[in-house]
Design a protein around this motif. Structure first.
Motif, PDB file in Angstrom:
ATOM      1  N   TYR A 115       1.532 -14.824  -6.543  1.00 61.90           N
ATOM      2  CA  TYR A 115       2.998 -14.891  -6.593  1.00 61.90           C
ATOM      3  C   TYR A 115       3.432 -16.020  -7.513  1.00 61.90           C
ATOM      4  O   TYR A 115       2.796 -17.076  -7.544  1.00 61.90           O
ATOM      5  CB  TYR A 115       3.581 -15.233  -5.214  1.00 61.90           C
ATOM      6  CG  TYR A 115       3.257 -14.265  -4.117  1.00 61.90           C
ATOM      7  CD1 TYR A 115       3.927 -13.063  -4.008  1.00 61.90           C
ATOM      8  CD2 TYR A 115       2.299 -14.576  -3.161  1.00 61.90           C
ATOM      9  CE1 TYR A 115       3.640 -12.178  -2.983  1.00 61.90           C
ATOM     10  CE2 TYR A 115       2.003 -13.698  -2.139  1.00 61.90           C
ATOM     11  CZ  TYR A 115       2.687 -12.499  -2.050  1.00 61.90           C
ATOM     12  OH  TYR A 115       2.399 -11.629  -1.039  1.00 61.90           O
ATOM     13  N   MET A 165       9.688 -11.242  -0.216  1.00 58.82           N
ATOM     14  CA  MET A 165       8.421 -11.477   0.481  1.00 58.82           C
ATOM     15  C   MET A 165       8.056 -10.283   1.379  1.00 58.82           C
ATOM     16  O   MET A 165       6.884  -9.907   1.479  1.00 58.82           O
ATOM     17  CB  MET A 165       8.484 -12.763   1.300  1.00 58.82           C
ATOM     18  CG  MET A 165       8.524 -14.032   0.459  1.00 58.82           C
ATOM     19  SD  MET A 165       7.132 -14.242  -0.678  1.00 58.82           S
ATOM     20  CE  MET A 165       5.785 -14.489   0.470  1.00 58.82           C
ATOM     21  N   GLN A 172      14.797 -14.356  -1.399  1.00 53.50           N
ATOM     22  CA  GLN A 172      13.374 -14.653  -1.184  1.00 53.50           C
ATOM     23  C   GLN A 172      12.802 -13.918   0.020  1.00 53.50           C
ATOM     24  O   GLN A 172      11.710 -13.340  -0.058  1.00 53.50           O
ATOM     25  CB  GLN A 172      13.168 -16.154  -1.043  1.00 53.50           C
ATOM     26  CG  GLN A 172      11.706 -16.532  -0.903  1.00 53.50           C
ATOM     27  CD  GLN A 172      11.487 -18.033  -0.889  1.00 53.50           C
ATOM     28  OE1 GLN A 172      12.398 -18.809  -1.127  1.00 53.50           O
ATOM     29  NE2 GLN A 172      10.271 -18.444  -0.611  1.00 53.50           N
TER      30      GLN A 172
END
Length: 100
Positions: A79, A57, A53
């Motif tokens: 997202y 990002m 993650q």
């Protein structure tokens, strides 16, 4: 809480510009994703990435910056993420049976 598992993140960047072609601007975002080295799948509405993650990002941030730097007046960024508590999420687990 940030688990160290592989997740899927769908990102859709919608650029707004009075002068520039939106497809050209979206291409700038996809170039960032391509150069990142993560597994990804481009679809007509979003690009889905596979990775941790935090890394995804960071890539998403760079992608939106690339669109703004290419001349967009503003961007809308959407997202979607699939995160499992104790195991990885793989793109191919979802699309393998549909891939020729």
């Amino acid at each position: 809480m940030n688990h160290k598992h592989i997740i899927n993140m769908g990102i859709q960047i919608v650029p707004k510009s009075k002068n520039l072609d939106s497809y050209h601007l979206v291409d700038k975002a996809i170039e960032v994703i391509q150069k990142s080295g993560v597994k990804y799948v481009v679809t007509p509405f979003e690009t889905v990435m596979e990775g941790e993650q935090k890394e995804l990002m960071e890539i998403a941030q760079k992608a939106q910056e690339a669109v703004l730097n290419a001349g967009a007046d503003e961007v809308l960024v959407y997202y979607r993420m699939q995160i499992r508590k104790t195991k990885d999420v793989w793109i191919m687990d979802k699309i393998e049976k549909y891939t020729p």
